[in-house]
Design a protein around this motif. Structure first.
Motif, PDB file in Angstrom:
ATOM      1  N   GLY A  26       0.715  -1.093  -0.085  1.00 46.00           N
ATOM      2  CA  GLY A  26      -0.026   0.053   0.135  1.00 46.00           C
ATOM      3  C   GLY A  26       0.862   1.220  -0.012  1.00 46.00           C
ATOM      4  O   GLY A  26       0.597   2.261   0.341  1.00 46.00           O
ATOM      5  N   ARG A  27       2.059   0.967  -0.462  1.00 43.33           N
ATOM      6  CA  ARG A  27       2.865   2.470  -0.543  1.00 43.33           C
ATOM      7  C   ARG A  27       4.064   2.084  -1.431  1.00 43.33           C
ATOM      8  O   ARG A  27       4.555   1.090  -1.639  1.00 43.33           O
ATOM      9  CB  ARG A  27       3.630   2.605   0.904  1.00 43.33           C
ATOM     10  CG  ARG A  27       4.412   1.607   1.647  1.00 43.33           C
ATOM     11  CD  ARG A  27       4.897   2.016   2.875  1.00 43.33           C
ATOM     12  NE  ARG A  27       6.105   1.153   3.176  1.00 43.33           N
ATOM     13  CZ  ARG A  27       5.860  -0.158   4.033  1.00 43.33           C
ATOM     14  NH1 ARG A  27       4.662  -0.429   4.009  1.00 43.33           N
ATOM     15  NH2 ARG A  27       6.813  -0.920   4.248  1.00 43.33           N
ATOM     16  N   THR A  28       4.448   3.297  -2.185  1.00 37.08           N
ATOM     17  CA  THR A  28       5.311   3.113  -3.036  1.00 37.08           C
ATOM     18  C   THR A  28       6.469   4.135  -2.934  1.00 37.08           C
ATOM     19  O   THR A  28       6.047   5.301  -3.088  1.00 37.08           O
ATOM     20  CB  THR A  28       4.832   3.475  -4.591  1.00 37.08           C
ATOM     21  OG1 THR A  28       3.641   2.699  -4.923  1.00 37.08           O
ATOM     22  CG2 THR A  28       6.013   3.155  -5.670  1.00 37.08           C
ATOM     23  N   PRO A  29       7.616   3.656  -2.827  1.00 35.99           N
ATOM     24  CA  PRO A  29       8.730   4.729  -2.354  1.00 35.99           C
ATOM     25  C   PRO A  29       9.137   5.488  -3.513  1.00 35.99           C
ATOM     26  O   PRO A  29       9.133   5.027  -4.502  1.00 35.99           O
ATOM     27  CB  PRO A  29       9.785   3.749  -1.598  1.00 35.99           C
ATOM     28  CG  PRO A  29       9.644   2.297  -2.512  1.00 35.99           C
ATOM     29  CD  PRO A  29       8.006   2.282  -2.466  1.00 35.99           C
ATOM     30  N   ALA A  30       9.547   6.614  -3.097  1.00 34.65           N
ATOM     31  CA  ALA A  30      10.260   7.610  -4.223  1.00 34.65           C
ATOM     32  C   ALA A  30      11.622   7.411  -4.534  1.00 34.65           C
ATOM     33  O   ALA A  30      11.983   7.366  -5.443  1.00 34.65           O
ATOM     34  CB  ALA A  30       9.841   8.932  -3.738  1.00 34.65           C
ATOM     35  N   GLN A  31      12.212   6.761  -3.285  1.00 37.43           N
ATOM     36  CA  GLN A  31      13.689   6.475  -3.486  1.00 37.43           C
ATOM     37  C   GLN A  31      13.931   4.998  -2.693  1.00 37.43           C
ATOM     38  O   GLN A  31      13.019   4.803  -1.595  1.00 37.43           O
ATOM     39  CB  GLN A  31      14.472   7.427  -2.952  1.00 37.43           C
ATOM     40  CG  GLN A  31      14.550   8.981  -3.526  1.00 37.43           C
ATOM     41  CD  GLN A  31      14.948   8.878  -4.842  1.00 37.43           C
ATOM     42  OE1 GLN A  31      15.827   7.921  -5.337  1.00 37.43           O
ATOM     43  NE2 GLN A  31      14.364   9.885  -5.866  1.00 37.43           N
ATOM     44  N   PRO A  32      14.915   4.426  -2.974  1.00 37.36           N
ATOM     45  CA  PRO A  32      15.143   3.114  -2.290  1.00 37.36           C
ATOM     46  C   PRO A  32      15.782   3.356  -0.826  1.00 37.36           C
ATOM     47  O   PRO A  32      16.379   4.534  -0.595  1.00 37.36           O
ATOM     48  CB  PRO A  32      16.439   2.401  -3.190  1.00 37.36           C
ATOM     49  CG  PRO A  32      16.934   3.580  -3.943  1.00 37.36           C
ATOM     50  CD  PRO A  32      16.022   4.431  -4.366  1.00 37.36           C
TER      51      PRO A  32
END
Length: 517
Positions: A26-32
């Motif tokens: 339920g979340r997509t990171p902008a950076q690793p």
């Protein structure tokens, strides 16, 4: 390591990197973001991993591991892949019971001995580009994870470049590049296998299967550190979904929601609720299998259920019947950004077909949009192999002729050659959906024949089945009378005189059957 590289100085793991896993979380990171794993957690293929005493949520994560060749320091994303010498398989095991102990650093929940199996062989990175790799995971022989490196949020070269801004990546260092959707809990006795390959490269080189068997530990944790603890949110997240957790509870593999942690087993045993009885028992299934959908429809109508017919679908084989419990899949309207994020990898559609259980009917909400396929030959075959009772979609079927060659009944709006990206985005599974104008909940009973497909609410399935079977017997007797020359006037429906004859016949048949025993 078993493939000729000395023990790495660093093992660095990525938290989230596959869109399929990000969707699950339920979340997509902008950076690793990253964490370290100790070298002492490494293990070879064919080994075991111990689930510590007092814990319940040991989860596997099949991953592609990349091994650094030429050291990298402040390299660009375009040059990052050049510093990767080898690619292999890894399993990033974690213990949700200790997840809260160290927050994102994962020291205790992912750093245990044997928690990083790796191998069994390494493939030279030069055999394929960074987009040419595939990872698959099996549990007890069942494929549960499948994804490819061309879907990654952060490609391998970018990971190398990002990390090299902060530290020198040295020869032999290992980066675990993230796990796709499908990670779940394993219990003692389970066997987990992970394989990485380059399927489009010459010879389709493979690491072979990295095999790990789960065992039960008996040494308790001491009173001088964080104790294992879980809650319902962790149980659901660890198993992958509430439906997967419920299935595990039913199979005796998981603690029910609201149960105490495994460290208090006696209390858990006394608090665990009795599982709900299945709506579709063998007896109910047999009764519904002999009843026409039209007859079932009449029984539902008497109870006020008028909108339980899945409109517009027909069977791919004349004479097909289906009876089973619903497993649901929902598509949403196509949007390029959403399809890019959720349409690839081990997406909701693949997860649904890959986890459908024997006796279940996969019911697909396609919003009545028949202008594209919602199932094709490979997925239909997968459902058949898993023992599904049928597939119902209010959309189209791709590879229609090939699907028609299979035994599995498929009810749809007809053929269409296009794939999902034309009209749909695979969105979620095991939720309440609307298929052909009917509300369908997971666990509802689905019946279908030449007249169409009906949805029976699970709570009334037994009584509807019994009434439909009784009506079928009555209708068959009426048909015999008509075949013998009787007029339908007063017989259909039966008046008092004809009903008395019917009851007398039934009584005589019952007596004869009893005498024959």
């Amino acid at each position: 390591m078993t493939f000729g590289i000395p023990t790495p100085g660093k093992i660095i793991a990525v938290h989230l990197n596959y869109p399929s896993r990000a969707a699950q979380r339920g979340r997509t990171p902008a950076q690793p973001s990253y964490f370290f794993k100790p070298a002492s957690s490494l293990a070879p293929t064919g080994g075991t991993i111990e689930r510590p005493a007092g814990t319940e949520l040991l989860a596997f994560e099949g991953e592609i591991a990349i091994v650094i060749g030429e050291p990298a320091r402040r390299v660009s994303p375009e040059d990052g892949w050049r510093h990767v010498a080898q690619v292999t398989a890894a399993n990033d095991f974690g213990l949700y019971d200790l997840r809260a102990a160290d927050k994102g650093s994962n020291v205790r929940n992912k750093g245990g001995d044997g928690f990083t199996p790796i191998g069994p062989a390494a493939i030279p990175a030069s055999v394929a580009g960074e987009d040419g790799w595939r990872v698959r995971t099996w549990v007890n022989g069942e494929l549960v994870q499948l994804d490819t490196s061309d879907t990654l949020l952060f490609p391998f070269g970018r990971l190398v470049a990002d990390l090299s801004q902060h530290m020198t990546l040295e020869t032999g260092d290992v980066i675990l590049t993230g796990t796709p959707a499908g990670s779940s809990v394993v219990v003692p006795g389970d066997v987990v296998e992970v394989e990485v390959d380059a399927p489009l490269a010459p010879g389709a080189p493979s690491t072979g299967r990295l095999v790990t068997t789960v065992t039960q530990g008996d040494a308790p944790f001491g009173d001088f550190g964080t104790k294992p603890a879980v809650d319902d949110a962790q149980r659901i997240e660890a198993w992958g979904s509430e439906a997967e957790h419920a299935a595990a509870v039913a199979a005796g593999k998981a603690s029910p929601l609201d149960a105490p942690t495994a460290s208090d087993e006696a209390a858990a045993a006394s608090a665990a609720p009795e599982p709900s009885p299945a709506a579709l028992t063998d007896e109910v299934r047999e009764l519904l299998s002999s009843a026409a959908v039209a007859t079932v429809s009449a029984a539902l109508r008497k109870r006020g259920y008028h909108d339980v017919f899945i409109e517009g679908v027909f069977a791919n084989h004349p004479g097909d019947r289906i009876v089973g419990t619903a497993k649901t899949l929902r598509f949403i309207p196509f949007r390029p950004d959403l399809f890019k994020e959720f349409g690839g990898g081990f997406n909701a559609q693949k997860r649904a077909f890959d986890t459908v259980a024997p006796g279940e009917v996969l019911v697909v909400e396609a919003r009545g949009e028949r202008g594209t396929g919602t199932v094709g030959d490979v997925l239909a075959l997968r459902a058949q192999v898993r023992g599904a009772a049928g597939i119902v979609t209010d959309g189209g079927v791709r590879d229609f002729d090939a699907v028609a060659e299979f035994d599995i009944p498929v009810f749809s709006q007809g053929p269409h050659p296009s794939v999902l990206g034309r009209r749909h985005v695979p969105w979620e599974t095991d939720v309440t959906i609307a298929c052909g104008g009917a509300a369908v909940q997971p666990g509802d009973v689905i019946v279908g024949d030449g007249d169409g497909v009906l949805v029976i609410p699970a709570a009334i399935a037994a009584e509807v089945a019994a009434e439909a079977a009784a009506q079928e017997a009555e209708d068959a007797w009426v048909a015999e009378q008509v075949a013998g020359g009787a007029s339908v006037d007063g017989l259909f429906p039966m008046n008092a005189e004809w009903r008395a004859r019917f009851e007398a016949t039934r009584s005589a048949e019952a007596a004869a059957a009893e005498a024959a025993r």
